[in-house]
Design an enzyme around this catalytic site. Structure first.
Site, PDB file in Angstrom:
ATOM      1  N   CYS A 148     -16.512   5.962 131.589  1.00 43.92           N
ATOM      2  CA  CYS A 148     -15.565   6.817 132.322  1.00 43.92           C
ATOM      3  C   CYS A 148     -15.028   6.168 133.597  1.00 43.92           C
ATOM      4  CB  CYS A 148     -16.228   8.147 132.651  1.00 43.92           C
ATOM      5  SG  CYS A 148     -17.943   8.014 133.169  1.00 43.92           S
ATOM      6  N   HIS A 240     -13.863  10.686 138.936  1.00 42.79           N
ATOM      7  CA  HIS A 240     -14.308   9.409 139.498  1.00 42.79           C
ATOM      8  C   HIS A 240     -13.157   8.776 140.274  1.00 42.79           C
ATOM      9  CE1 HIS A 240     -17.834   9.980 137.212  1.00 42.79           C
ATOM     10  NE2 HIS A 240     -17.685   9.074 136.272  1.00 42.79           N
TER      11      HIS A 240
HETATM   12  P1  NAP Z   1     -25.850  14.788 128.117  1.00 40.87           P
HETATM   13  O1  NAP Z   1     -25.252  15.818 128.983  1.00 40.87           O
HETATM   14  O2  NAP Z   1     -27.229  14.320 128.403  1.00 40.87           O
HETATM   15  O3  NAP Z   1     -25.792  15.319 126.586  1.00 40.87           O
HETATM   16  C1  NAP Z   1     -26.449  14.674 125.533  1.00 40.87           C
HETATM   17  C2  NAP Z   1     -26.226  15.427 124.237  1.00 40.87           C
HETATM   18  O4  NAP Z   1     -26.827  14.703 123.161  1.00 40.87           O
HETATM   19  C3  NAP Z   1     -26.852  16.809 124.187  1.00 40.87           C
HETATM   20  O5  NAP Z   1     -26.063  17.632 123.346  1.00 40.87           O
HETATM   21  C4  NAP Z   1     -28.199  16.557 123.534  1.00 40.87           C
HETATM   22  O6  NAP Z   1     -28.688  17.686 122.826  1.00 40.87           O
HETATM   23  C5  NAP Z   1     -27.825  15.503 122.534  1.00 40.87           C
HETATM   24  N1  NAP Z   1     -28.949  14.650 122.160  1.00 40.87           N
HETATM   25  C6  NAP Z   1     -29.800  13.974 122.978  1.00 40.87           C
HETATM   26  N2  NAP Z   1     -30.694  13.262 122.251  1.00 40.87           N
HETATM   27  C7  NAP Z   1     -30.408  13.512 120.953  1.00 40.87           C
HETATM   28  C8  NAP Z   1     -30.978  13.115 119.720  1.00 40.87           C
HETATM   29  N3  NAP Z   1     -32.033  12.269 119.676  1.00 40.87           N
HETATM   30  N4  NAP Z   1     -30.443  13.578 118.578  1.00 40.87           N
HETATM   31  C9  NAP Z   1     -29.385  14.433 118.606  1.00 40.87           C
HETATM   32  N5  NAP Z   1     -28.789  14.849 119.742  1.00 40.87           N
HETATM   33  C10 NAP Z   1     -29.302  14.395 120.895  1.00 40.87           C
HETATM   34  O7  NAP Z   1     -24.952  13.462 128.095  1.00 40.87           O
HETATM   35  P2  NAP Z   1     -23.350  13.324 128.352  1.00 40.87           P
HETATM   36  O8  NAP Z   1     -23.081  13.079 129.784  1.00 40.87           O
HETATM   37  O9  NAP Z   1     -22.659  14.436 127.667  1.00 40.87           O
HETATM   38  O10 NAP Z   1     -23.054  11.941 127.647  1.00 40.87           O
HETATM   39  C11 NAP Z   1     -22.942  11.823 126.236  1.00 40.87           C
HETATM   40  C12 NAP Z   1     -22.509  10.395 125.912  1.00 40.87           C
HETATM   41  O11 NAP Z   1     -21.197  10.199 126.451  1.00 40.87           O
HETATM   42  C13 NAP Z   1     -23.397   9.309 126.528  1.00 40.87           C
HETATM   43  O12 NAP Z   1     -23.494   8.231 125.625  1.00 40.87           O
HETATM   44  C14 NAP Z   1     -22.654   8.911 127.786  1.00 40.87           C
HETATM   45  O13 NAP Z   1     -22.935   7.595 128.182  1.00 40.87           O
HETATM   46  C15 NAP Z   1     -21.209   9.059 127.330  1.00 40.87           C
HETATM   47  N6  NAP Z   1     -20.225   9.322 128.392  1.00 40.87           N
HETATM   48  C16 NAP Z   1     -20.456  10.290 129.308  1.00 40.87           C
HETATM   49  C17 NAP Z   1     -19.479  10.559 130.274  1.00 40.87           C
HETATM   50  C18 NAP Z   1     -19.666  11.614 131.325  1.00 40.87           C
HETATM   51  O14 NAP Z   1     -18.787  11.720 132.211  1.00 40.87           O
HETATM   52  N7  NAP Z   1     -20.728  12.395 131.307  1.00 40.87           N
HETATM   53  C19 NAP Z   1     -18.287   9.848 130.258  1.00 40.87           C
HETATM   54  C20 NAP Z   1     -18.084   8.862 129.283  1.00 40.87           C
HETATM   55  C21 NAP Z   1     -19.064   8.623 128.345  1.00 40.87           C
HETATM   56  P3  NAP Z   1     -29.732  18.744 123.472  1.00 40.87           P
HETATM   57  O15 NAP Z   1     -28.937  19.630 124.392  1.00 40.87           O
HETATM   58  O16 NAP Z   1     -30.223  19.463 122.263  1.00 40.87           O
HETATM   59  O17 NAP Z   1     -30.795  17.962 124.182  1.00 40.87           O
END
Ligand code: NAP
Length: 361
Positions: A148, A240
């Site tokens: 991001c 950001h």
């Molecule tokens: P997050 O809030 O921690 O959400 C993670 C999600 O994945 C939750 O739905 C979680 O489910 C699920 N999950 C975790 N472990 C799992 C497993 N072993 N099997 C199946 N589902 C699983 O993370 P996020 O910020 O949304 O980020 C998600 C991805 O996008 C990451 O790779 C991150 O690097 C990328 N990203 C994030 C952003 C940002 O601004 N946040 C921007 C660009 C890219 P539960 O709720 O059931 O635990």
């Protein structure tokens, strides 16, 4: 037109929730399957999710039962918001099973046959899918979008490639939603700035070179760019903000660069895609803008706001750029990528007529 059912992996997280929100009134796609961890699988989405966006989860999705990641999915198109560890193997398996996986995870971004797609600046990288399918022998595909924080950097630099970008230095101030949910503990981030985000700086540098690079028909030739990034976390919810200094081989006037930004539009049919903003880059003339709280929702969160372009005594030019991290920097970009895939005929029989669409803003 019948909408295409799609699946969202990691649907309960920070990015997953954005997918659910942005897809609610999407003209082409609708959420048919939601997937999360074992903690959530088997529950109704409304019970599993801790909804952190405005309002309530959309009622149709609220009543879907969350599926486990190791199940089989009906949807051809899968949006992934999984942590990189969970994405690593499963996204490969899903592409091998014929799914089109548009992912936010970093696991496959730098693979040399995976497009790191940002339609306004490198739509031609999409053709790397044909190389990927040939090389891996699958009918599905993995299409990544970037970290991001690199988003405001590459969006601002893309129209300036013609001047020869020689060097870039960036210092980010990144929102806490960028760390996912529950993310950074309040005792760490309130009244504070954290001058380190694990893994972020090398990602920004490498991804910028790939995204700004050129597709030669077989591979991406990275832009030869000397770039140095510093990433910090600040107590802002979303958005950001990045301070950028750059050198350009040619020396365009400040006014010329501003005009390049203001007139910038994606190529071909990209501006007509439903999620594309009318103006991908907005230049703000006020001396104290862009600001996360005031400017992150420009173009429904899909526009990058730029301001403060001025001479830099070391590199030549400096400015500030801002993108919404979970919309343009994640779910919104993935959806735009999928729209481009649909328009270019990569989603099987589902091929909407893009010319007939009215650009939404
Ligand atoms: P997050 O809030 O921690 O959400 C993670 C999600 O994945 C939750 O739905 C979680 O489910 C699920 N999950 C975790 N472990 C799992 C497993 N072993 N099997 C199946 N589902 C699983 O993370 P996020 O910020 O949304 O980020 C998600 C991805 O996008 C990451 O790779 C991150 O690097 C990328 N990203 C994030 C952003 C940002 O601004 N946040 C921007 C660009 C890219 P539960 O709720 O059931 O635990």
């Amino acid at each position: 037109m019948q909408k295409l059912n799609v699946a969202v992996l990691g649907a309960t997280g920070a990015v997953g929730q954005r997918f659910i929100q942005l897809l609610e009134d999407h003209p082409w796609f609708q959420v048919g399957e939601v997937i999360a961890s074992e903690r959530s699988a088997g529950k109704l989405y409304s019970e599993a999710v801790n909804w952190v966006l405005d309002g309530e989860p959309p009622s149709r999705v609220a009543n879907l039962t969350v599926k486990p990641l190791d199940g089989e999915f009906d949807s051809l198109l899968i949006f992934s918001a999984l942590p990189k560890e969970a994405a690593q193997t499963r996204e490969l398996e899903l592409a091998a099973a014929g799914h089109i996986v548009c992912t936010n995870a970093s696991s496959h971004r730098m693979a040399d046959d995976v497009p790191l797609l940002l339609p306004e600046i490198n739509a031609e990288h999409l053709a790397l899918i044909d190389v990927q399918r040939h090389r891996r022998g699958w009918e599905g595909a993995i299409i990544a979008n970037s970290n991001c924080t690199v988003m405001p950097v590459v969006m601002a630099l893309a129209p300036l490639r013609k001047y020869g970008i020689t060097q870039v230095q960036s210092v980010s101030m990144q929102a806490i939603s960028g760390a996912g949910y529950p993310g950074v503990a309040s005792l760490d981030i309130l009244d504070n700035v954290i001058p380190y985000i694990a893994g972020e700086e090398p990602k920004l540098e490498a991804e910028a070179r790939k995204m700004l690079g050129r597709f030669d028909g077989e591979r991406i030739l990275d832009l030869d760019l000397n770039i140095s990034a510093t990433c910090t976390r600040v107590p802002v919810l979303d958005g950001h903000l990045v301070n950028i200094s750059m050198g350009l081989a040619d020396k365009p006037l400040i006014e010329t660069i501003i005009e390049d930004w203001r007139s910038f539009a994606g190529p071909d049919l990209v501006p007509s895609l439903p999620t594309a903003p009318l103006r991908p880059l907005e230049y703000l003339t006020q001396p104290d803008r862009p600001q996360p709280r005031r400017d992150r929702n420009a173009g429904n969160g899909m526009a990058t706001s730029i301001g403060r372009l001025r001479p830099c005594s070391i590199m030549g030019y400096k400015f500030a750029a801002l993108s919404h991290n979970t919309i343009r920097g994640a779910a919104g970009c993935s959806i735009l990528n999928a729209e481009l895939l649909a328009a270019k005929g990569y989603l099987g029989d589902f091929q909407p007529l893009v010319d007939a669409l009215v650009v939404q803003q």
